[in-house]
Design a protein around this motif. Sequence first.
Motif, PDB file in Angstrom:
ATOM      1  N   ILE A 157       0.870  -1.180  -0.145  1.00 45.84           N
ATOM      2  CA  ILE A 157      -0.120   0.137  -0.147  1.00 45.84           C
ATOM      3  C   ILE A 157       0.980   1.210   0.137  1.00 45.84           C
ATOM      4  N   VAL A 158       0.609   2.016  -1.059  1.00 41.17           N
ATOM      5  CA  VAL A 158       1.605   3.422  -1.006  1.00 41.17           C
ATOM      6  C   VAL A 158       0.443   4.472  -0.814  1.00 41.17           C
ATOM      7  N   VAL A 159       1.126   5.554   0.109  1.00 45.14           N
ATOM      8  CA  VAL A 159       0.376   6.746   0.557  1.00 45.14           C
ATOM      9  C   VAL A 159       0.917   7.938  -0.356  1.00 45.14           C
ATOM     10  N   ASP A 160       0.219   8.661  -0.814  1.00 46.88           N
ATOM     11  CA  ASP A 160       0.800   9.676  -1.419  1.00 46.88           C
ATOM     12  C   ASP A 160       0.263  11.033  -0.666  1.00 46.88           C
ATOM     13  N   TYR A 161       1.083  11.068   0.711  1.00 49.44           N
ATOM     14  CA  TYR A 161       0.684  11.989   1.774  1.00 49.44           C
ATOM     15  C   TYR A 161       0.727  13.346   1.808  1.00 49.44           C
ATOM     16  N   LEU A 179      -4.911   6.860  11.196  1.00 48.17           N
ATOM     17  CA  LEU A 179      -4.699   8.284  10.485  1.00 48.17           C
ATOM     18  C   LEU A 179      -3.697   9.079  11.658  1.00 48.17           C
ATOM     19  N   THR A 180      -2.595   9.359  11.229  1.00 52.57           N
ATOM     20  CA  THR A 180      -1.761  10.069  12.137  1.00 52.57           C
ATOM     21  C   THR A 180      -1.428  11.522  11.754  1.00 52.57           C
ATOM     22  N   GLN A 181      -1.714  12.664  12.700  1.00 52.69           N
ATOM     23  CA  GLN A 181      -1.596  14.064  12.250  1.00 52.69           C
ATOM     24  C   GLN A 181      -0.352  14.378  12.889  1.00 52.69           C
ATOM     25  N   ILE A 182       0.352  15.279  11.770  1.00 51.31           N
ATOM     26  CA  ILE A 182       1.549  15.882  12.158  1.00 51.31           C
ATOM     27  C   ILE A 182       1.255  17.508  12.025  1.00 51.31           C
ATOM     28  N   GLY A 183       1.492  18.307  13.350  1.00 45.95           N
ATOM     29  CA  GLY A 183       1.263  19.612  13.239  1.00 45.95           C
ATOM     30  C   GLY A 183      -0.236  19.753  13.875  1.00 45.95           C
ATOM     31  N   PRO A 184      -0.498  20.875  13.710  1.00 41.47           N
ATOM     32  CA  PRO A 184       0.059  21.965  13.105  1.00 41.47           C
ATOM     33  C   PRO A 184       1.514  22.525  13.913  1.00 41.47           C
ATOM     34  N   GLU A 187      -0.008  18.217   8.542  1.00 40.20           N
ATOM     35  CA  GLU A 187      -0.111  16.956   7.387  1.00 40.20           C
ATOM     36  C   GLU A 187      -0.871  15.899   7.945  1.00 40.20           C
ATOM     37  N   PHE A 188      -1.387  14.804   7.418  1.00 43.17           N
ATOM     38  CA  PHE A 188      -2.036  13.615   7.817  1.00 43.17           C
ATOM     39  C   PHE A 188      -1.295  12.364   6.984  1.00 43.17           C
ATOM     40  N   LEU A 189      -1.187  11.290   7.728  1.00 45.45           N
ATOM     41  CA  LEU A 189      -0.382  10.106   7.168  1.00 45.45           C
ATOM     42  C   LEU A 189      -0.985   8.884   7.749  1.00 45.45           C
ATOM     43  N   PRO A 190      -1.923   8.277   6.828  1.00 45.94           N
ATOM     44  CA  PRO A 190      -2.639   6.993   7.006  1.00 45.94           C
ATOM     45  C   PRO A 190      -1.336   5.864   7.325  1.00 45.94           C
ATOM     46  N   ILE A 191      -1.421   5.097   8.413  1.00 48.45           N
ATOM     47  CA  ILE A 191      -0.355   3.986   8.575  1.00 48.45           C
ATOM     48  C   ILE A 191      -1.183   2.648   8.754  1.00 48.45           C
ATOM     49  N   PRO A 192      -0.921   1.862   8.052  1.00 50.17           N
ATOM     50  CA  PRO A 192      -1.436   0.316   8.347  1.00 50.17           C
ATOM     51  C   PRO A 192      -1.047  -0.105   9.551  1.00 50.17           C
ATOM     52  N   THR A 193      -1.634  -0.760  10.415  1.00 47.78           N
ATOM     53  CA  THR A 193      -1.255  -1.202  11.634  1.00 47.78           C
ATOM     54  C   THR A 193      -0.874  -2.803  11.373  1.00 47.78           C
ATOM     55  N   ASP A 194      -0.536  -3.600  12.533  1.00 45.27           N
ATOM     56  CA  ASP A 194      -0.440  -4.779  12.221  1.00 45.27           C
ATOM     57  C   ASP A 194      -1.623  -5.844  12.051  1.00 45.27           C
TER      58      ASP A 194
END
Length: 107
Positions: free
Chosen positions: A5-9, A37-42, A53-60
Motif C-alpha cells: 500500500i502506497v500513500v501519497d501523503y 490516521l496520524t496527524q503531524i502538526g500544526p 499533514e496527515f499520514l494513514p499508517i497500516p497497523t499490524d
Amino acid sequence: MRQVIVVDYEFCSGCHSCEIACQQEHGLSPDKFGIKLTQIGPDQLSETRWQYEFLPIPTDRCDRCAERQAAGKLPTCVQHCQAGCLHIGAQEEFTELMKKQKVVMFS
C-alpha cells in the motif's frame, strides 16, 4: 509479486474514511484499527510557513484485505479513500513514483 500500500501523503485530507471503512469491513471496535490516521502538526516552521499533514499508517491488523483482493476487489481503505491518495500494487510499480513524489510505502 509482493503487494504494498502506497500513500501519497501530500494529498491526504485527514477525512478518516480509510479508518472507518477498515473498521466496518473487519468488524473492529472503535478503539481498534487496521489503518490509523496520524496527524503531524500544526507546527509553525517559520513566520509564514506551517506544517499540517496527515499520514494513514497500516497497523499490524492490516492484511491488505486479502479476502477482498482474492475476490478481485481493492482493499477497503483504498476503495474508500476520498482524496485518492491510497494505492495498492506490486512494490516494483511504485519505485519510480517514490523518487518523484512524496509517497510512503507500506508492505
